[in-house]
Design a protein around this motif. Structure first.
Motif, PDB file in Angstrom:
ATOM      1  N   LEU A  18       0.959  -1.266   0.089  1.00 61.18           N
ATOM      2  CA  LEU A  18       0.089   0.034   0.006  1.00 61.18           C
ATOM      3  C   LEU A  18       0.856   1.072   0.062  1.00 61.18           C
ATOM      4  CD1 LEU A  18      -2.833   1.316   0.361  1.00 61.18           C
ATOM      5  CD2 LEU A  18      -2.486   1.230   2.715  1.00 61.18           C
ATOM      6  N   TRP A  19       2.066   1.286   0.770  1.00 58.85           N
ATOM      7  CA  TRP A  19       2.806   2.668   0.835  1.00 58.85           C
ATOM      8  C   TRP A  19       3.609   2.583  -0.572  1.00 58.85           C
ATOM      9  CZ3 TRP A  19       3.427   6.657   3.235  1.00 58.85           C
ATOM     10  CH2 TRP A  19       4.617   7.200   3.315  1.00 58.85           C
ATOM     11  N   GLY A  20       3.839   1.577  -1.188  1.00 63.07           N
ATOM     12  CA  GLY A  20       4.449   1.679  -2.649  1.00 63.07           C
ATOM     13  C   GLY A  20       3.556   2.258  -3.498  1.00 63.07           C
ATOM     14  N   THR A  21       2.363   1.808  -3.377  1.00 61.21           N
ATOM     15  CA  THR A  21       1.299   2.075  -4.316  1.00 61.21           C
ATOM     16  C   THR A  21       0.932   4.056  -3.969  1.00 61.21           C
ATOM     17  OG1 THR A  21       0.233   0.256  -4.239  1.00 61.21           O
ATOM     18  CG2 THR A  21      -1.133   2.107  -5.127  1.00 61.21           C
ATOM     19  N   ILE A  22       0.945   4.179  -2.763  1.00 56.49           N
ATOM     20  CA  ILE A  22       0.892   5.697  -2.516  1.00 56.49           C
ATOM     21  C   ILE A  22       1.921   6.472  -2.801  1.00 56.49           C
ATOM     22  CG2 ILE A  22       0.788   7.321  -0.558  1.00 56.49           C
ATOM     23  CD1 ILE A  22      -0.672   5.180   1.116  1.00 56.49           C
ATOM     24  N   LEU A  23       3.275   5.834  -2.836  1.00 56.80           N
ATOM     25  CA  LEU A  23       4.299   6.628  -3.397  1.00 56.80           C
ATOM     26  C   LEU A  23       4.146   6.711  -4.899  1.00 56.80           C
ATOM     27  CD1 LEU A  23       7.293   5.512  -1.123  1.00 56.80           C
ATOM     28  CD2 LEU A  23       5.907   7.663  -1.134  1.00 56.80           C
ATOM     29  N   ASP A  24       3.939   5.735  -5.626  1.00 59.48           N
ATOM     30  CA  ASP A  24       3.954   5.594  -7.107  1.00 59.48           C
ATOM     31  C   ASP A  24       2.751   6.638  -7.650  1.00 59.48           C
ATOM     32  OD1 ASP A  24       5.952   3.628  -7.213  1.00 59.48           O
ATOM     33  OD2 ASP A  24       4.381   1.890  -7.276  1.00 59.48           O
ATOM     34  N   PHE A  25       1.802   7.051  -6.493  1.00 60.34           N
ATOM     35  CA  PHE A  25       0.886   7.961  -7.140  1.00 60.34           C
ATOM     36  C   PHE A  25       1.117   9.245  -6.882  1.00 60.34           C
ATOM     37  CE2 PHE A  25      -3.047  10.308  -5.907  1.00 60.34           C
ATOM     38  CZ  PHE A  25      -3.690  10.357  -7.272  1.00 60.34           C
ATOM     39  N   ALA A  26       1.665   9.541  -5.483  1.00 58.07           N
ATOM     40  CA  ALA A  26       1.945  10.761  -5.048  1.00 58.07           C
ATOM     41  C   ALA A  26       3.291  11.466  -5.589  1.00 58.07           C
ATOM     42  CB  ALA A  26       2.179  10.700  -3.302  1.00 58.07           C
ATOM     43  N   LEU A  27       4.365  10.624  -5.771  1.00 60.49           N
ATOM     44  CA  LEU A  27       5.441  11.280  -6.208  1.00 60.49           C
ATOM     45  C   LEU A  27       5.584  12.010  -7.523  1.00 60.49           C
ATOM     46  CD1 LEU A  27       8.193   8.817  -5.054  1.00 60.49           C
ATOM     47  CD2 LEU A  27       7.829  10.850  -3.967  1.00 60.49           C
ATOM     48  N   PRO A  28       4.851  11.344  -8.499  1.00 60.90           N
ATOM     49  CA  PRO A  28       4.795  12.318  -9.917  1.00 60.90           C
ATOM     50  C   PRO A  28       4.025  13.268  -9.411  1.00 60.90           C
ATOM     51  CG  PRO A  28       4.372   9.940 -10.107  1.00 60.90           C
ATOM     52  CD  PRO A  28       4.297   9.982  -8.878  1.00 60.90           C
ATOM     53  N   ILE A  29       2.707  13.367  -8.922  1.00 58.49           N
ATOM     54  CA  ILE A  29       2.093  14.833  -8.595  1.00 58.49           C
ATOM     55  C   ILE A  29       2.976  15.671  -7.746  1.00 58.49           C
ATOM     56  CG2 ILE A  29       0.249  15.704  -7.236  1.00 58.49           C
ATOM     57  CD1 ILE A  29      -1.459  12.999  -7.668  1.00 58.49           C
ATOM     58  N   ILE A  30       3.756  15.173  -6.844  1.00 56.52           N
ATOM     59  CA  ILE A  30       4.472  16.181  -6.178  1.00 56.52           C
ATOM     60  C   ILE A  30       5.773  16.909  -7.275  1.00 56.52           C
ATOM     61  CG2 ILE A  30       6.511  16.386  -4.342  1.00 56.52           C
ATOM     62  CD1 ILE A  30       4.532  14.222  -2.728  1.00 56.52           C
ATOM     63  N   GLY A  31       6.423  16.138  -7.874  1.00 55.62           N
ATOM     64  CA  GLY A  31       7.261  16.305  -8.985  1.00 55.62           C
ATOM     65  C   GLY A  31       6.684  17.376  -9.945  1.00 55.62           C
ATOM     66  N   ALA A  32       5.440  16.817 -10.461  1.00 52.52           N
ATOM     67  CA  ALA A  32       4.677  17.989 -11.251  1.00 52.52           C
ATOM     68  C   ALA A  32       4.478  19.208 -10.590  1.00 52.52           C
ATOM     69  CB  ALA A  32       3.365  17.287 -11.783  1.00 52.52           C
ATOM     70  N   LEU A  33       3.940  19.342  -9.498  1.00 47.59           N
ATOM     71  CA  LEU A  33       3.618  20.446  -8.840  1.00 47.59           C
ATOM     72  C   LEU A  33       4.947  21.256  -8.507  1.00 47.59           C
ATOM     73  CD1 LEU A  33       1.117  19.426  -6.032  1.00 47.59           C
ATOM     74  CD2 LEU A  33       0.690  20.652  -7.945  1.00 47.59           C
ATOM     75  N   ILE A  34       6.116  20.637  -8.336  1.00 45.27           N
ATOM     76  CA  ILE A  34       7.416  21.424  -8.333  1.00 45.27           C
ATOM     77  C   ILE A  34       7.783  22.041  -9.329  1.00 45.27           C
ATOM     78  CG2 ILE A  34       9.887  21.253  -7.419  1.00 45.27           C
ATOM     79  CD1 ILE A  34       9.180  18.952  -5.611  1.00 45.27           C
ATOM     80  N   ILE A  35       7.546  21.289 -10.532  1.00 51.30           N
ATOM     81  CA  ILE A  35       7.895  21.580 -11.934  1.00 51.30           C
ATOM     82  C   ILE A  35       7.003  22.952 -12.124  1.00 51.30           C
ATOM     83  CG2 ILE A  35       7.978  20.997 -14.416  1.00 51.30           C
ATOM     84  CD1 ILE A  35       8.764  18.193 -13.476  1.00 51.30           C
ATOM     85  N   LEU A  36       5.860  22.796 -11.934  1.00 47.79           N
ATOM     86  CA  LEU A  36       4.938  23.952 -12.320  1.00 47.79           C
ATOM     87  C   LEU A  36       5.092  25.189 -11.390  1.00 47.79           C
ATOM     88  CD1 LEU A  36       1.331  22.272 -12.424  1.00 47.79           C
ATOM     89  CD2 LEU A  36       2.665  23.018 -14.474  1.00 47.79           C
ATOM     90  N   TYR A  37       5.650  24.881 -10.346  1.00 45.99           N
ATOM     91  CA  TYR A  37       6.070  26.167  -9.440  1.00 45.99           C
ATOM     92  C   TYR A  37       7.293  26.732  -9.870  1.00 45.99           C
ATOM     93  CZ  TYR A  37       7.644  28.827  -5.406  1.00 45.99           C
ATOM     94  OH  TYR A  37       8.171  29.923  -4.694  1.00 45.99           O
ATOM     95  N   LEU A  38       8.452  25.920 -10.304  1.00 42.19           N
ATOM     96  CA  LEU A  38       9.486  26.396 -10.879  1.00 42.19           C
ATOM     97  C   LEU A  38       9.291  27.208 -12.388  1.00 42.19           C
ATOM     98  CD1 LEU A  38      12.142  23.465 -10.427  1.00 42.19           C
ATOM     99  CD2 LEU A  38      11.976  25.608  -9.174  1.00 42.19           C
ATOM    100  N   GLY A  39       8.467  26.672 -13.191  1.00 45.27           N
ATOM    101  CA  GLY A  39       8.054  27.474 -14.221  1.00 45.27           C
ATOM    102  C   GLY A  39       7.309  28.637 -14.034  1.00 45.27           C
ATOM    103  N   TRP A  40       6.416  28.793 -12.986  1.00 46.74           N
ATOM    104  CA  TRP A  40       5.669  29.995 -12.806  1.00 46.74           C
ATOM    105  C   TRP A  40       6.816  31.037 -12.215  1.00 46.74           C
ATOM    106  CZ3 TRP A  40       5.377  32.465  -7.876  1.00 46.74           C
ATOM    107  CH2 TRP A  40       4.420  33.412  -7.852  1.00 46.74           C
ATOM    108  N   LEU A  41       7.813  30.300 -11.185  1.00 51.43           N
ATOM    109  CA  LEU A  41       8.707  31.619 -10.870  1.00 51.43           C
ATOM    110  C   LEU A  41       9.567  32.109 -11.885  1.00 51.43           C
ATOM    111  CD1 LEU A  41       9.542  32.435  -7.849  1.00 51.43           C
ATOM    112  CD2 LEU A  41      11.201  30.478  -8.031  1.00 51.43           C
ATOM    113  N   LEU A  42      10.181  31.154 -12.819  1.00 52.43           N
ATOM    114  CA  LEU A  42      10.965  31.577 -13.783  1.00 52.43           C
ATOM    115  C   LEU A  42      10.311  32.378 -14.717  1.00 52.43           C
ATOM    116  CD1 LEU A  42      13.067  28.348 -14.591  1.00 52.43           C
ATOM    117  CD2 LEU A  42      13.721  30.327 -13.160  1.00 52.43           C
ATOM    118  N   GLY A  43       9.039  32.413 -14.857  1.00 50.01           N
ATOM    119  CA  GLY A  43       8.147  32.954 -16.043  1.00 50.01           C
ATOM    120  C   GLY A  43       7.902  34.483 -15.421  1.00 50.01           C
ATOM    121  N   LYS A  44       7.611  34.513 -13.969  1.00 53.60           N
ATOM    122  CA  LYS A  44       7.495  35.797 -13.425  1.00 53.60           C
ATOM    123  C   LYS A  44       8.811  36.659 -13.317  1.00 53.60           C
ATOM    124  CE  LYS A  44       3.058  36.008 -12.519  1.00 53.60           C
ATOM    125  NZ  LYS A  44       2.199  37.131 -12.983  1.00 53.60           N
TER     126      LYS A  44
END
Length: 221
Positions: A18-44
């Motif tokens: 279950l923990w592995g399933t949660i990590l497989d689901f959560a890690l891509p979302i966290i990584g995507a959110l970090i990338i989106l934040y960096l893009g927003w920051l660099l754009g501004k």
């Protein structure tokens, strides 16, 4: 004792799975959110830097406006502003970074269809920019020729300066329009067919709405 050990192993394996399933689901979302934040920051940040640079060239815009070229553009009914151009560049750079980091985030989430759609849409923008450039240059050239003809005829006090200038203006605009159509690989027949299709669809929608409104009135009575 064996049963307890078996239950313990089963429970532990379930928790790990279950923990592995949660990590497989959560890690891509966290990584995507970090990338989106960096893009927003660099754009501004990039937009702020370019706009600060554009704020320091107001003197250059004044010099351009006072130059013969600037006076020529003023006579044509337009002007050239480096600050405005840099403002558009800042906007374009910002949204380019937004789109790039958004596509990277979609890649992390394995949303390939979204990236395909954005890529095909973005590929159209350079072609659209060139088409708009045809019209822009056509307008500038049309105003220039209109001014030339009107000035020439008025100088020699010849009649028809307004008509001649207007004819020259529209000839150049029509030529620019056809050049833009050729750039988009379009023809007048294609545009006419699409216009007829749109009119038929609009007529069908209008008739349908009219009948539905009439039916509602009759039902209320």
């Amino acid at each position: 004792m064996t049963n307890i050990q078996t239950w313990w192993d089963t429970t532990l394996n379930s928790i790990v799975s279950l923990w592995g399933t949660i990590l497989d689901f959560a890690l891509p979302i966290i990584g995507a959110l970090i990338i989106l934040y960096l893009g927003w920051l660099l754009g501004k940040l990039s937009e702020r830097i370019i706009r600060l640079a554009s704020a320091n060239i107001a003197k250059t815009d004044t010099q351009i406006a006072q130059s013969p070229f600037g006076q020529f553009l003023t006579g044509m009914g337009t002007s050239l502003s480096l600050a405005a151009i840099l403002g558009w560049v800042a906007w374009a750079v910002k949204w380019f970074l937004y789109a790039s980091f958004f596509m990277a985030a979609m890649s992390v989430l394995a949303f390939t269809s979204v990236n395909t759609f954005i890529g095909s849409t973005a590929a159209f923008f350079p072609k659209a920019a060139v088409g708009a450039l045809f019209i822009f240059v056509g307008v500038i050239l049309a105003r220039f020729l209109q001014s030339i003809f009107q000035t020439f005829l008025n100088t020699f006090r010849l009649p028809g300066s307004e008509i001649t200038g207007g004819v020259a203006y529209w000839i150049v605009l029509i030529f620019a329009f056809f050049a833009m159509l050729n750039h988009f690989d379009l023809s007048l027949n294609t545009i006419w067919d699409r216009s007829i299709d749109m009119l038929v669809i609009a007529g069908g929608i209008a008739i349908g709405l009219g009948f539905s409104g009439k039916f509602a009135e009759l039902r209320e009575r």
